[in-house]
Design a protein around this motif. Sequence first.
Motif, PDB file in Angstrom:
ATOM      1  N   ASP A 142       0.854  -1.184   0.000  1.00 12.76           N
ATOM      2  CA  ASP A 142       0.000   0.000   0.000  1.00 12.76           C
ATOM      3  C   ASP A 142       0.888   1.232   0.000  1.00 12.76           C
ATOM      4  O   ASP A 142       2.075   1.161   0.329  1.00 12.76           O
ATOM      5  N   LEU A 143       0.290   2.382  -0.366  1.00  8.97           N
ATOM      6  CA  LEU A 143       1.001   3.649  -0.418  1.00  8.97           C
ATOM      7  C   LEU A 143       0.526   4.570   0.686  1.00  8.97           C
ATOM      8  O   LEU A 143      -0.665   4.589   1.036  1.00  8.97           O
ATOM      9  N   SER A 144       1.442   5.363   1.240  1.00  6.59           N
ATOM     10  CA  SER A 144       1.055   6.380   2.208  1.00  6.59           C
ATOM     11  C   SER A 144       0.222   7.452   1.517  1.00  6.59           C
ATOM     12  O   SER A 144       0.206   7.564   0.285  1.00  6.59           O
ATOM     13  N   HIS A 145      -0.456   8.272   2.318  1.00  7.30           N
ATOM     14  CA  HIS A 145      -1.381   9.260   1.753  1.00  7.30           C
ATOM     15  C   HIS A 145      -0.676  10.265   0.840  1.00  7.30           C
ATOM     16  O   HIS A 145      -1.269  10.773  -0.105  1.00  7.30           O
ATOM     17  N   ASP A 146       0.608  10.547   1.110  1.00 11.13           N
ATOM     18  CA  ASP A 146       1.335  11.518   0.309  1.00 11.13           C
ATOM     19  C   ASP A 146       2.007  10.894  -0.908  1.00 11.13           C
ATOM     20  O   ASP A 146       2.724  11.575  -1.647  1.00 11.13           O
ATOM     21  N   GLN A 147       1.789   9.602  -1.121  1.00 15.65           N
ATOM     22  CA  GLN A 147       2.345   8.896  -2.280  1.00 15.65           C
ATOM     23  C   GLN A 147       3.873   8.924  -2.289  1.00 15.65           C
ATOM     24  O   GLN A 147       4.499   8.811  -3.334  1.00 15.65           O
ATOM     25  N   ARG A 148       4.489   9.059  -1.096  1.00 15.46           N
ATOM     26  CA  ARG A 148       5.943   9.126  -1.020  1.00 15.46           C
ATOM     27  C   ARG A 148       6.557   7.871  -0.413  1.00 15.46           C
ATOM     28  O   ARG A 148       7.766   7.682  -0.479  1.00 15.46           O
ATOM     29  N   THR A 149       5.740   7.037   0.190  1.00 18.64           N
ATOM     30  CA  THR A 149       6.252   5.829   0.831  1.00 18.64           C
ATOM     31  C   THR A 149       5.417   4.638   0.404  1.00 18.64           C
ATOM     32  O   THR A 149       4.187   4.675   0.455  1.00 18.64           O
ATOM     33  N   LEU A 150       6.100   3.576  -0.001  1.00 19.81           N
ATOM     34  CA  LEU A 150       5.459   2.310  -0.346  1.00 19.81           C
ATOM     35  C   LEU A 150       5.762   1.318   0.764  1.00 19.81           C
ATOM     36  O   LEU A 150       6.922   1.142   1.146  1.00 19.81           O
ATOM     37  N   ILE A 151       4.725   0.691   1.302  1.00 21.17           N
ATOM     38  CA  ILE A 151       4.899  -0.297   2.365  1.00 21.17           C
ATOM     39  C   ILE A 151       4.496  -1.653   1.813  1.00 21.17           C
ATOM     40  O   ILE A 151       3.381  -1.816   1.295  1.00 21.17           O
ATOM     41  N   THR A 152       5.405  -2.616   1.917  1.00 21.42           N
ATOM     42  CA  THR A 152       5.131  -3.958   1.419  1.00 21.42           C
ATOM     43  C   THR A 152       5.090  -4.952   2.566  1.00 21.42           C
ATOM     44  O   THR A 152       5.865  -4.854   3.527  1.00 21.42           O
ATOM     45  N   GLY A 153       4.177  -5.916   2.469  1.00 20.48           N
ATOM     46  CA  GLY A 153       4.117  -7.025   3.413  1.00 20.48           C
ATOM     47  C   GLY A 153       4.849  -8.216   2.827  1.00 20.48           C
ATOM     48  O   GLY A 153       4.626  -8.593   1.668  1.00 20.48           O
ATOM     49  N   MET A 154       5.736  -8.814   3.610  1.00 21.01           N
ATOM     50  CA  MET A 154       6.637  -9.842   3.103  1.00 21.01           C
ATOM     51  C   MET A 154       6.263 -11.232   3.611  1.00 21.01           C
ATOM     52  O   MET A 154       5.673 -11.388   4.687  1.00 21.01           O
ATOM     53  N   ALA A 155       6.653 -12.231   2.843  1.00 26.97           N
ATOM     54  CA  ALA A 155       6.401 -13.622   3.233  1.00 26.97           C
ATOM     55  C   ALA A 155       7.208 -14.018   4.458  1.00 26.97           C
ATOM     56  O   ALA A 155       6.889 -15.003   5.123  1.00 26.97           O
ATOM     57  N   SER A 156       8.229 -13.231   4.786  1.00 26.43           N
ATOM     58  CA  SER A 156       9.080 -13.529   5.946  1.00 26.43           C
ATOM     59  C   SER A 156       8.508 -13.006   7.247  1.00 26.43           C
ATOM     60  O   SER A 156       9.122 -13.183   8.310  1.00 26.43           O
TER      61      SER A 156
END
Length: 738
Positions: free
Chosen positions: A703-717
């Motif tokens: 997902d992206l933060s509201h300001d479109q400056r940070t991408l957060i990914t959920g990992m299989a680990s």
Amino acid sequence: MRLLELEPTSVEKRAAALRNVSETSFRSAAANPCVRETHGEITFSVIKTKVALRPSKALPVVKIINPFRIYLRFPVIMVLAYTEGLHGKWMFSEIRAVFSRRYLLQNTALEVFMANRRRTYNDLNQYPVFPWVLTNYESEELDLTLPGNFRDLSKPIGALNPKRAVFYAERYETWEDDQSPPYHYNTHYSTATSTLSWLVRIEPFTTFFLNANDGKFDHPNRTFSSVARSWRTSQRDTSDVKELIPEFYYLPEMFVNSNGYNLGVREDEVVVNDVDLPPWAKKPEDFVRINRMWIDLIFGYKQRGPEAVRAVNVFHYLTYEGSVNLDSITDPVLREAMEAQIQNFGQTPSQLLIEPHPPRSSAMHLSPLMFKDQMQQDVIMVLKFPSNSPVTHVAANTLPHLTIPAVVTVTCSRLFAVNRWHNTVGLRGAPGYSLDQAHHLPIEMDPLIANNSGVNKRQITDLVDQSIQINAHCFVVTADNRYILICGFWDKSFRVYSTETGKLTQIVFGHWDVVTCLARSESYIGGDCYIVSGSRDATLLLWYWSGRHHIIGDNPNSSDYPAPRAVLTGHDHEVVCVSVCAELGLVISGAKEGPCLVHTITGDLLRALEGPENCLFPRLISVSSEGHCIIYYERGRFSNFSINGKLLAQMEINDSTRAILLSSDGQNLVTGGDNGVVEVWQACDFKQLYIYPGCDAGIRAMDLSHDQRTLITGMASGSIVAFNIDFNRWHYEHQNRY
């Protein structure tokens, strides 16, 4: 007496023939699907600066709630003061909001249009106006870094050609008619005729055009048949100062003669069919995408007065609001003649801005030197949870006004975490910025998870069906981060849990088999939104989430048995993915063995999206408010469709993709999968923009933060990774030449 709540979202102060007088009737349930009951009729009357509501006899009592706080008791007519003086420096987002036709609010009872101060899609004589922006319609390639390819928006369309500007200026300065004030132009940039001529290829405008022209199309030489020719005419012909309409910026279908109308043959023996596009636009979608860009002349401070004279921007006096008071004309013949003249000359929009519009930061102002000292690391931080369970859902609701801005994560074992989001000091990506100087890292792990002190408040223990494979589609987080909706339960329900306590707050039934996927629309004022559930029973149900009551449904007294707003049918197999867009009013869903279907939020099936021959099994769907739908099929295959079903682009990649998302403007696609690589693509044509360094585990959600400056990914680990992301930089580097 019964009390009926009506909640207007915006008020359109209409002008008919340049008079602030209009009367329109609306049913209390209007056309908004959020309202299920119809209680009667209300008449809206707008006279000068007042808005009056007159309830019918079917409404004993009418209550108007926010933002007006006015109560009406039949038969008394109360009056609402209309907001005047809306002048000032409006940013683009505010201008765009003026065009919004519908807001999703609880108990919405009136759907009232507000279109750039009385310009409205409901009146061809006052149709919204958009300007010509580009000037180069001849080149094979369009270099958007060259100022010469852009129109000078400080001048009206009639003053762009210096020779023609001299002609108009002389007309104004040498005016000798004492019966009317001087003007530069005796035609207008927006009339009903010009609007119909632009839209003549699509209904209902074809019918309107024929009705206005004795059942005949225009002479082929005058028919809109070439963008370049229309631009040249608007620069050379002293009787043509037409601007464009919004459809030039969002409706590629207007350039295609899809209905096969016989529009005739021009004098050069060329058959008039589809509109000839510039060489740099290979298809209508390219033209619309590149043509987007615009405010001072049409709605701004140079519309009237001395600034208008200096800008050579004065039109016939009958085109301006307030130029004549038709109510004061008692002679019916003279009044009818004046009304006919007003309809013929066109109508200038109400003036929005009386000061220069503030400049807006744009990728057009960027230069490579701005990025020279910015070779910051792609990865901001990695957050490893004590559990090793794969993070299968990420929801970044990070707006500062939220009580708890957070990145909510859910693992495959259904352990969720509310990880607080810190709006870090400074603008990430600005020269000289360093995360080390920030007060916080952007994400702080949920203390109940970090300290292992309250895992019982974070663990969902209710049993799911054993055949369900837990993935990102099984979860939805509300926009305020306070509730999680989960599906896949053996009893064919989906359930609502509080993120504060972890307790079950609502069980929702409606399907005949296990619920396999959930999706949430964008949220509006108060957190209201649509929820869509898909099931093995091959149907989808559209639900209403009440941000006020925090339940599915709008009646807390019947929360045990909420009713869906619509039932969506047409699939023959289990529904595995779905996306809903309230702004477009559409639900797009995919069945396990295909195809993908497009429904309205009222339940009407519009069309099937038929992919290429090898695109059979849809797994992920993302739709933008701009009208593009990205579908990921098994085995690395992607397709991009317009909402009207046209296949725009396709690609195949060597990864088993698990997560996709579109940037807020719909221009960029981000993908991630089992290879652990995040890739960024231009959504319109799948041109690759950037590849991040590979991670040591597969990607399950993002997902992206509201300001479109940070991408957060959920990992299989069992961790989450926060990446710096800079769409503006890629826009400069990759989109400056088409």
